[in-house]
Structures are given as C-alpha cells and as structure tokens.
Write an enzyme that holds these catalytic residues in place. Structure first.
Site, PDB file in Angstrom:
ATOM      1  N   GLY A 167       0.517   0.927 -13.027  1.00 46.99           N
ATOM      2  CA  GLY A 167      -0.132   1.321 -14.284  1.00 46.99           C
ATOM      3  C   GLY A 167      -1.619   1.051 -14.240  1.00 46.99           C
ATOM      4  O   GLY A 167      -2.262   0.773 -15.259  1.00 46.99           O
ATOM      5  N   ALA A 168      -2.184   1.181 -13.029  1.00 51.30           N
ATOM      6  CA  ALA A 168      -3.568   0.746 -12.788  1.00 51.30           C
ATOM      7  C   ALA A 168      -4.602   1.501 -13.621  1.00 51.30           C
ATOM      8  O   ALA A 168      -5.687   0.981 -13.868  1.00 51.30           O
ATOM      9  CB  ALA A 168      -3.887   0.886 -11.296  1.00 51.30           C
ATOM     10  N   GLY A 213      -4.133   2.338 -16.717  1.00 52.32           N
ATOM     11  CA  GLY A 213      -3.838   2.134 -18.139  1.00 52.32           C
ATOM     12  C   GLY A 213      -4.695   1.058 -18.783  1.00 52.32           C
ATOM     13  O   GLY A 213      -5.512   0.390 -18.134  1.00 52.32           O
ATOM     14  N   GLN A 214      -4.428   0.859 -20.084  1.00 52.06           N
ATOM     15  CA  GLN A 214      -5.310  -0.038 -20.851  1.00 52.06           C
ATOM     16  C   GLN A 214      -5.103  -1.521 -20.519  1.00 52.06           C
ATOM     17  O   GLN A 214      -6.066  -2.284 -20.499  1.00 52.06           O
ATOM     18  CB  GLN A 214      -5.259   0.258 -22.349  1.00 52.06           C
ATOM     19  CG  GLN A 214      -3.887   0.260 -22.983  1.00 52.06           C
ATOM     20  CD  GLN A 214      -3.932  -0.181 -24.436  1.00 52.06           C
ATOM     21  OE1 GLN A 214      -4.999  -0.387 -25.011  1.00 52.06           O
ATOM     22  NE2 GLN A 214      -2.764  -0.359 -25.044  1.00 52.06           N
ATOM     23  N   CYS A 216      -4.281  -2.754 -17.621  1.00 51.43           N
ATOM     24  CA  CYS A 216      -4.907  -2.985 -16.313  1.00 51.43           C
ATOM     25  C   CYS A 216      -6.429  -2.954 -16.390  1.00 51.43           C
ATOM     26  O   CYS A 216      -7.101  -3.549 -15.530  1.00 51.43           O
ATOM     27  CB  CYS A 216      -4.390  -1.971 -15.295  1.00 51.43           C
ATOM     28  SG  CYS A 216      -2.703  -2.386 -14.805  1.00 51.43           S
ATOM     29  N   ARG A 269      10.256  -1.180 -29.296  1.00 47.65           N
ATOM     30  CA  ARG A 269      10.113  -1.158 -27.831  1.00 47.65           C
ATOM     31  C   ARG A 269      11.353  -0.570 -27.161  1.00 47.65           C
ATOM     32  O   ARG A 269      11.262   0.069 -26.133  1.00 47.65           O
ATOM     33  CB  ARG A 269       9.828  -2.564 -27.302  1.00 47.65           C
ATOM     34  CG  ARG A 269       8.518  -3.136 -27.822  1.00 47.65           C
ATOM     35  CD  ARG A 269       8.265  -4.503 -27.253  1.00 47.65           C
ATOM     36  NE  ARG A 269       7.146  -5.154 -27.907  1.00 47.65           N
ATOM     37  CZ  ARG A 269       7.273  -5.992 -28.949  1.00 47.65           C
ATOM     38  NH1 ARG A 269       8.463  -6.286 -29.440  1.00 47.65           N
ATOM     39  NH2 ARG A 269       6.197  -6.536 -29.474  1.00 47.65           N
ATOM     40  N   ASP A 303       4.383 -13.692 -26.326  1.00 50.88           N
ATOM     41  CA  ASP A 303       4.989 -14.212 -27.558  1.00 50.88           C
ATOM     42  C   ASP A 303       4.840 -15.729 -27.632  1.00 50.88           C
ATOM     43  O   ASP A 303       4.589 -16.293 -28.691  1.00 50.88           O
ATOM     44  CB  ASP A 303       6.461 -13.796 -27.603  1.00 50.88           C
ATOM     45  CG  ASP A 303       6.597 -12.316 -27.293  1.00 50.88           C
ATOM     46  OD1 ASP A 303       6.063 -11.516 -28.075  1.00 50.88           O
ATOM     47  OD2 ASP A 303       7.174 -11.971 -26.247  1.00 50.88           O
ATOM     48  N   HIS A 336      12.039  -9.551 -25.753  1.00 52.43           N
ATOM     49  CA  HIS A 336      10.672  -9.260 -26.227  1.00 52.43           C
ATOM     50  C   HIS A 336      10.796  -8.087 -27.209  1.00 52.43           C
ATOM     51  O   HIS A 336      10.551  -6.933 -26.869  1.00 52.43           O
ATOM     52  CB  HIS A 336       9.779  -8.922 -25.028  1.00 52.43           C
ATOM     53  CG  HIS A 336       8.390  -8.517 -25.423  1.00 52.43           C
ATOM     54  ND1 HIS A 336       7.534  -9.349 -26.101  1.00 52.43           N
ATOM     55  CD2 HIS A 336       7.713  -7.363 -25.243  1.00 52.43           C
ATOM     56  CE1 HIS A 336       6.390  -8.725 -26.311  1.00 52.43           C
ATOM     57  NE2 HIS A 336       6.471  -7.509 -25.806  1.00 52.43           N
TER      58      HIS A 336
HETATM   59  N1  LIG Z   1       5.821  -7.425 -22.194  1.00 50.87           N
HETATM   60  C1  LIG Z   1       4.776  -7.478 -22.997  1.00 50.87           C
HETATM   61  O1  LIG Z   1       4.495  -8.546 -23.613  1.00 50.87           O
HETATM   62  C2  LIG Z   1       3.896  -6.292 -23.206  1.00 50.87           C
HETATM   63  C3  LIG Z   1       4.234  -5.068 -22.661  1.00 50.87           C
HETATM   64  N2  LIG Z   1       3.437  -3.963 -22.868  1.00 50.87           N
HETATM   65  C4  LIG Z   1       3.877  -2.720 -22.229  1.00 50.87           C
HETATM   66  O2  LIG Z   1       3.106  -2.487 -21.041  1.00 50.87           O
HETATM   67  C5  LIG Z   1       3.183  -1.096 -20.718  1.00 50.87           C
HETATM   68  C6  LIG Z   1       1.804  -0.546 -20.353  1.00 50.87           C
HETATM   69  O3  LIG Z   1       0.957  -0.602 -21.486  1.00 50.87           O
HETATM   70  P1  LIG Z   1      -0.511   0.053 -21.471  1.00 50.87           P
HETATM   71  O4  LIG Z   1      -1.267  -0.373 -20.264  1.00 50.87           O
HETATM   72  O5  LIG Z   1      -1.069  -0.204 -22.816  1.00 50.87           O
HETATM   73  O6  LIG Z   1      -0.133   1.593 -21.339  1.00 50.87           O
HETATM   74  P2  LIG Z   1      -1.071   2.810 -20.881  1.00 50.87           P
HETATM   75  O7  LIG Z   1      -0.405   4.068 -21.358  1.00 50.87           O
HETATM   76  O8  LIG Z   1      -2.486   2.573 -21.255  1.00 50.87           O
HETATM   77  O9  LIG Z   1      -0.973   2.744 -19.302  1.00 50.87           O
HETATM   78  C7  LIG Z   1       0.240   2.936 -18.642  1.00 50.87           C
HETATM   79  C8  LIG Z   1      -0.101   3.383 -17.232  1.00 50.87           C
HETATM   80  O10 LIG Z   1       1.131   3.406 -16.506  1.00 50.87           O
HETATM   81  C9  LIG Z   1       1.106   4.560 -15.701  1.00 50.87           C
HETATM   82  N3  LIG Z   1       2.461   4.903 -15.286  1.00 50.87           N
HETATM   83  C10 LIG Z   1       3.404   5.585 -15.956  1.00 50.87           C
HETATM   84  N4  LIG Z   1       4.494   5.746 -15.191  1.00 50.87           N
HETATM   85  C11 LIG Z   1       4.240   5.133 -14.014  1.00 50.87           C
HETATM   86  C12 LIG Z   1       4.977   4.976 -12.822  1.00 50.87           C
HETATM   87  N5  LIG Z   1       6.194   5.508 -12.660  1.00 50.87           N
HETATM   88  N6  LIG Z   1       4.403   4.299 -11.806  1.00 50.87           N
HETATM   89  C13 LIG Z   1       3.166   3.784 -11.931  1.00 50.87           C
HETATM   90  N7  LIG Z   1       2.406   3.917 -13.035  1.00 50.87           N
HETATM   91  C14 LIG Z   1       2.950   4.598 -14.073  1.00 50.87           C
HETATM   92  C15 LIG Z   1       0.436   5.626 -16.573  1.00 50.87           C
HETATM   93  O11 LIG Z   1      -0.038   6.727 -15.784  1.00 50.87           O
HETATM   94  C16 LIG Z   1      -0.696   4.795 -17.168  1.00 50.87           C
HETATM   95  O12 LIG Z   1      -1.842   4.790 -16.343  1.00 50.87           O
HETATM   96  C17 LIG Z   1       3.833  -0.412 -21.937  1.00 50.87           C
HETATM   97  O13 LIG Z   1       5.216  -0.203 -21.675  1.00 50.87           O
HETATM   98  C18 LIG Z   1       3.658  -1.450 -23.025  1.00 50.87           C
HETATM   99  O14 LIG Z   1       4.599  -1.297 -24.061  1.00 50.87           O
HETATM  100  C19 LIG Z   1       2.301  -4.037 -23.606  1.00 50.87           C
HETATM  101  C20 LIG Z   1       1.914  -5.233 -24.171  1.00 50.87           C
HETATM  102  C21 LIG Z   1       2.694  -6.444 -24.029  1.00 50.87           C
HETATM  103  O1  LIG Z   2       4.240  -4.158 -29.242  1.00 55.49           O
HETATM  104  C1  LIG Z   2       4.104  -3.437 -28.233  1.00 55.49           C
HETATM  105  O2  LIG Z   2       4.625  -2.335 -28.082  1.00 55.49           O
HETATM  106  C2  LIG Z   2       3.300  -4.004 -27.097  1.00 55.49           C
HETATM  107  C3  LIG Z   2       3.863  -5.346 -26.862  1.00 55.49           C
HETATM  108  O3  LIG Z   2       4.899  -5.484 -26.244  1.00 55.49           O
HETATM  109  C4  LIG Z   2       3.278  -6.462 -27.602  1.00 55.49           C
HETATM  110  O4  LIG Z   2       2.122  -6.399 -28.049  1.00 55.49           O
HETATM  111  O5  LIG Z   2       3.983  -7.450 -27.751  1.00 55.49           O
END
Ligand SMILES: NC(=O)C1=CN([C@@H]2O[C@H](COP(=O)(O)OP(=O)(O)OC[C@H]3O[C@@H](n4cnc5c(N)ncnc54)[C@H](O)[C@@H]3O)[C@@H](O)[C@H]2O)C=CC1
Ligand SMILES: O=C([O-])CC(=O)C(=O)O
Length: 327
Positions: A12-13, A15-16, A18, A99, A160, A188
């Site tokens: 996800g390099a 993405g936001q 990263c 989620r 969290d 989560h």
């Molecule tokens: N576990 C946690 O506490 C948290 C999890 N997240 C999750 O992290 C994930 C990424 O969030 P953001 O960076 O904001 O999203 P984003 O949409 O800005 O970036 C995601 C990136 O992943 C890429 N991507 C999609 N499919 C892929 C694949 N098969 N292989 C490699 N790259 C791929 C996309 O092209 C994009 O560049 C989301 O699922 C979000 O819900 C976000 C915040 C907290």
């Molecule tokens: O809420 C979302 O979808 C992103 C995330 O996992 C968090 O901020 O905890």
C-alpha cells in the site's frame, strides 16, 4: 562497523498511511538511529507511478539510514528475504461503513499475499497486518501460509491501545508514559474492549485514581471503539499518521522488546481466556527482542467476560464468513 540493513516490505506504498509510515521508518523511528533499512515497496500496477513519486521524495530527504528502495507490484518479489512486513495495502472504509464491510473487497488480497509470504519470506520474518478488517485479514493470511509460523503474524490493535492510553492519561491527569498494564481485547471494530482493570499510573490502580466507573463504561470504552469513525467523519478520510505511528510502535516493541511493558497485539489464540484457537484476537503481551510472551493468567471478572465474549463472537462470525474463500 555499520550494521547490515533490515529489509522491510511495505504494501500500500502509494496510500495515505504509507505517506507517513515510510518516512518515519527511513528516519530511524522503527529500529533506531544506528540501524540502516532497505524498503521493498508493494502496490498495485496502476499505483506504480504514484509509488515512484514517493520514492523521489524519500530520495529528497537524504535519509542516512535508508540504504535501498525497491518497488514492485509482485508480492513474491516484495516478500523475498525480508526481516519484516507491514501489510497496509487494502481499501479503507468511508463514512457509514464498518470495517467488516471491507471483508469482501480485501480478503482476496491477504489470501494472495499469504501464498507469496509462504513461498518467499524467511520463516523468522515478523508480519504485521494493518489493512482492515485487520484481525480477519491476519487470519486469512495465516491460513494461506501454512508453512509460515503463525506466531510471526500479528494484527494491529495498537492504535486502539494508544487511543485508550491517551484518553486515560488525560482523565487521570498523568503522563501517557506513566500508564501501564492497559489491555485492548478482541477485534479492531466497534466491539473492541479497552480494559482498565489491571491498568496503573505510577503504580497506583487507574480505576482508583479516576474513580468513575460510569465514565469508564459509558464514555471511555465506546469512545475508543468509535474513534476511527469519528476521524472519518471529521477528516473525510480514515486515520493515517496515527495508524502509521501505531504500526511503528507495534513492530518496534516486537522486534526490539517492550521493556517489560504490556502491549496489546492481535495474536493467533492458543485457547487462553476461552478465545477459540487460531482466531487473531487483541490480547495482552510483553515482547523481548523478536519474541512475544502472551500474558495468560489474568483473573477475568464478570464484566470483562461479557465484553471479551462479545468481541470474540464477532471474530468467530468473520472467520466463518471467509471459510468459503479459504476452501
Ligand atoms: N488496523 C488499524 O488500526 C488501521 C487500519 N487501517 C486500514 O489500512 C488500510 C490502508 O489505509 P490507507 O493507507 O488510508 O488507504 P489508501 O487507500 O490511502 O491506500 C491503500 C493503498 O493500498 C494499495 N493496494 C490496494 N490493493 C493492494 C494490493 N493487493 N497490494 C498492494 N497494495 C494494494 C492501493 O493501491 C493504495 O495505494 C485500510 O484498509 C484501512 O482501513 C487504517 C487505519 C488504522
Ligand atoms: O476506522 C477506520 O476505518 C480506520 C481504522 O481502522 C482506525 O482509524 O481505527
């Protein structure tokens, strides 16, 4: 003598998350100021150009610790010989979604990447799943990588944990670093359970210091559980810098040690606390340089039991929903 670089795959390099995470890793926030890092950046074919832009910016920071950056759309290449992997790449939710609504969009990603991990990664590599729904994605990854050690895969619940720590410190009027023995159990998701039962600040039980059970049950627990949604409402995008920070906290403590401090990690259950074996569930642990010690002997009261059972039931539902994908 200069140490050999640690190789880290990050998906996800483009993405936001990263956009914060990669710069902090390259600056030394993950492994310290004396450890070079090499990045293996993975994203989809259509995002390769955007990743190249990020690489230009990494170059323009002239980070002394950044020894090498490779860019690929092939998970096999991305995971080859890495010491760690941060699996961020997947779709984020938008307003009005939970989620778990991402399961159908993201599950296949972790099946493919599990197979690639199994085929290419060192068995001792540490893998953190960030992409949502993180617990069940970690479960899919582990099931799809049968020869990769299950305990070297974790899902992220540290955001969290950090959120709860921040709220508790503010309420108690203590520094965040003074809070110990906090646990965030479960998924989560809105069912997660931020548990102050064992928590202390400067050695004193936090529930005595704060002495407000109604605030704990009716404000703290739901606030932590809904924080991700509150951020999406406010930003029109999901948390990014704080998610990157939590990923760094999780992986740094895992690989370098937590210094005796309890941390919350999504780990494959070994059956403790009545959590079905193999579910990736937020639990308390301590870490010493690359190994995790689960804290398994806590006495659980009736309220904790109810809260843990509720979030575990949701994890069981999610696991059952992805069975067909794994067949
Ligand atoms: N576990 C946690 O506490 C948290 C999890 N997240 C999750 O992290 C994930 C990424 O969030 P953001 O960076 O904001 O999203 P984003 O949409 O800005 O970036 C995601 C990136 O992943 C890429 N991507 C999609 N499919 C892929 C694949 N098969 N292989 C490699 N790259 C791929 C996309 O092209 C994009 O560049 C989301 O699922 C979000 O819900 C976000 C915040 C907290
Ligand atoms: O809420 C979302 O979808 C992103 C995330 O996992 C968090 O901020 O905890």
């Amino acid at each position: 003598m200069t140490k050999a670089p640690l190789r880290i795959a990050v998906s996800g390099a483009a993405g936001q998350i990263c956009y914060s995470l990669l710069f902090r890793i390259a600056a030394g926030d993950l492994f310290g100021a004396d450890r070079p890092v090499a990045l293996h950046l993975l994203d989809l074919p259509q995002a390769q150009n955007a990743v190249r832009g990020v690489v230009m910016e990494l170059e323009d920071c002239a980070f002394p610790l950044l020894s090498d950056v490779a860019v690929t759309d092939d998970p096999n290449a991305a995971f080859r010989d890495v010491d760690a992997a941060l699996l961020v790449g997947s779709r984020p939710r938008s307003k009005g979604m939970e989620r778990r609504d991402l399961l159908s969009a993201n599950a296949e990603i972790f099946k493919t990447q599990g197979a690639a991990l199994d085929a290419n990664a060192k068995r001792e590599a540490k893998v953190l799943v960030v992409g949502n729904p993180a617990n069940t994605n970690a479960f899919i990854l582990a099931e799809s990588a049968p020869n990769f050690p299950r305990d070297n895969i974790a899902s992220m619940i540290r955001l969290d944990h950090n959120r709860a720590q921040g709220q508790l410190a503010a309420k108690a009027g203590v520094g965040v670093g003074e809070i110990e023995k906090l646990v965030v159990w479960g998924n989560h998701s809105p069912t997660m359970f931020a548990d102050w039962t064992f928590a202390t600040a400067n050695g004193r039980p936090l529930n005595e210091t704060i002495s407000d059970e109604a605030w704990y049950r009716e404000t703290l627990i739901p606030k932590v559980a809904q924080r991700g949604s509150a951020i999406i409402e406010a930003r029109d995008a999901s948390s990014a810098a704080s998610a990157a920070n939590a990923a760094i906290d999780h992986l740094r403590d895992w690989m370098l040690g937590s210094d005796g401090r309890w941390v919350s990690m999504g780990l494959s259950s070994i059956g403790a606390y009545g959590i079905p074996e193999g579910l990736y569930c937020g639990v308390p642990a301590t870490c010493t340089a690359g190994s995790i010690e689960r804290i398994e002997d806590l006495k659980i009261d009736e309220f904790q039991r109810r809260m843990i059972d509720r979030t575990v039931a949701e994890l069981v539902e999610e696991r059952d929903a992805v069975r067909a994908l794994l067949a």
